[in-house]
Write a protein that holds these residues in place. Structure first.
Motif, short mmCIF file in Angstrom:
data_model
loop_
_atom_site.label_atom_id
_atom_site.label_comp_id
_atom_site.label_asym_id
_atom_site.label_seq_id
_atom_site.Cartn_x
_atom_site.Cartn_y
_atom_site.Cartn_z
N ARG A 63 0.81 -1.22 0.00
CA ARG A 63 0.00 0.00 0.00
C ARG A 63 0.84 1.28 0.00
O ARG A 63 0.49 2.26 -0.64
N ASP A 64 1.94 1.29 0.76
CA ASP A 64 2.73 2.52 0.90
C ASP A 64 4.13 2.18 1.41
O ASP A 64 4.47 1.01 1.61
N GLU A 65 4.94 3.22 1.62
CA GLU A 65 6.32 3.02 2.05
C GLU A 65 6.41 2.42 3.46
O GLU A 65 7.34 1.68 3.76
#
Length: 111
Positions: A63-65
Motif C-alpha cells: 500500500r505505501d512506504e
C-alpha cells in the motif's frame, strides 16, 4: 501503491538442480502467506532462455512506504532473502503505481 520487483540470477555453479535453489524458491512462494502487508504476491521461475535473462522473479504490491518497510523487516521475508543471498545476486525496483481505475498506457518495447 508500491510495486516491489526482485530479479534473481544464480551465482556461477548454482542451478535448479541445487537443493538450495529449490528451498529458496519454496520459501519465496511462502512470503505471500507470511507477510500480511502484501496486497499481491507472485513469484516464479523465468522461462526465458536469453543470455540476459534472470532465473527467478518475485513481485509484490504494497500500500505505501510504511508497508514496504514492514515487509523488508519481516522475519520470514529476511530468512527467505538469506536463502537467495547464498546462491544468487539480485536487483530490485520499488515503483510507485498510481491508484486509479484508469488503465495505464504503455509502449511495447522489445529488448
Amino acid at each position: 501503491m508500491i510495486r516491489h520487483i526482485v530479479l534473481f540470477t544464480f551465482k556461477p555453479g548454482c542451478s535448479w538442480d541445487d537443493q538450495r535453489a529449490v528451498e529458496a524458491e519454496w520459501s519465496t512462494h511462502q512470503v505471500g502467506v507470511h507477510v500480511p502487508e502484501l496486497v499481491e504476491w507472485r513469484a516464479g521461475r523465468n522461462v526465458s532462455t536469453r543470455d540476459i535473462a534472470c532465473d527467478f522473479v518475485a513481485i509484490g504490491l504494497l500500500r505505501d512506504e510504511a508497508d514496504l518497510h514492514r515487509y523488508l523487516t519481516n522475519d520470514f521475508h529476511r530468512r527467505s532473502a538469506a536463502l537467495w543471498r547464498e546462491i544468487s545476486t539480485w536487483v530490485i525496483a520499488d515503483v510507485v503505481e498510481p491508484v486509479s481505475s484508469q488503465p495505464t498506457v504503455s509502449s511495447d518495447h522489445t529488448a
